[in-house]
Design a protein around this motif. Structure first.
Motif: not given
Lengths: 96, 198
Positions: B108-119, B135-139, B186-188
């Motif tokens: 149940g732990a993250w396989s890849v830790r979420p990055g520091s983006w998104g501020r 658009r690409e991530c939505l598609r 993940r895509c972002l």
């Protein structure tokens, strides 16, 4: 939804998503709070979920300035009228 | 059985164009990034709605019913479009049928830790690649996840509204939204902040 007192990151991510759409039970809120206190990865994910929410909100707002051009509107209107006429000419096909 | 009057009131194509034309257009434009294509998609949607008006049950809201038709049209458009090789590669990589198992380990732990983006959403929105990335991530999302996600985040519909528009339970909706968010996140993370240092 999630009964355990100690959440895994997998549980926490799910609760974070649910909390974007509805309110959590007190138990869930508390468990999530405790998990976030000790888990910087899930704090990041929580921030990114809020970021995504705001970004789509901003994108949608930005789009509100776009309109169908009068030409396009007219073209679509004409085409719809044709379709209406066609369907009047063949009354048998639609309902009943 | 609806009377003729009711039917008229519910299904008048001109009213659709007046009421929902811009809204449908914006959605199509957001998704395709192509004004001419977006206009065509609105026209196709309204025509399809007119031809299929007998099937409109009145259970869902008119606007979400039209949205569902448009969503199918957009999908058809991308299906044709992605036959060209430079576009198909991306979809295959990003489409993950079981995102939760990909993102989390067994314990149940993250396989890849979420990055520091998104501020900073305001600032990030100005990045010129942001729309293309969205658009690409939505598609890359499976269809039902995308519909759920867009109804909720783009149209800003309430959860109950989304569930009834998609004819699914509240529980199913939260699963779909959760998976869509993981997938988009993940895509972002991969596209928007590739290689960013933590």
């Amino acid at each position: 939804m999630i009964k355990r007192l100690m959440l895994t990151c997998r549980d926490a991510a799910k609760l974070l998503s649910i909390s974007q759409d509805q309110s959590l039970s007190h138990r869930e809120q508390w468990a999530l709070k405790m998990h976030l206190l000790f888990c910087s990865s899930c704090r990041r994910y929580a921030r990114q979920l809020r970021w995504m929410d705001q970004l789509f909100h901003l994108a949608a707002g930005r789009w509100s300035t776009f309109h169908l051009s009068p030409e396009a509107r007219k073209k679509i209107c004409t085409r719809m009228e044709e379709a209406e006429r066609e369907s009047l000419e063949e009354p048998s096909s639609a309902e009943d | 059985m609806a009377s003729e009057n009711e039917k008229d009131a519910c299904c008048h194509p001109h009213k659709w164009l007046d009421r929902y034309g811009d809204r449908l257009y914006r959605h199509a434009l957001f998704r395709t990034g192509n004004p001419a294509q977006a206009e065509d998609l609105v026209q196709e949607t309204l025509l399809a709605a007119w031809h299929g008006r007998a099937k409109f049950s009145g259970k869902a809201q008119e606007s979400t019913w039209l949205y569902a038709i448009l969503e199918h049209k957009i999908q058809d458009y991308f299906r044709q479009y992605s036959r060209s090789p430079q576009n198909s590669r991306l979809d295959v990589n990003d489409l993950d049928p079981d995102i939760e198992n990909a993102v989390f380990q067994r314990d149940g732990a993250w396989s890849v830790r979420p990055g520091s983006w998104g501020r900073n959403p305001q600032e990030d929105m100005e990045s010129k690649d942001m729309l293309r990335i969205l658009r690409e991530c939505l598609r890359a999302l499976p269809e039902l996840q995308r519909s759920a996600f867009l109804l909720r985040e783009w149209y800003g519909e309430g959860a109950a509204q989304c569930a009834s528009a998609l004819s699914i339970t509240a529980n199913h909706l939260s699963v779909l939204l959760h998976r869509a968010r993981l997938q988009i996140n993940r895509c972002l993370g991969a596209k928007f902040v590739e290689g960013e240092n933590e």
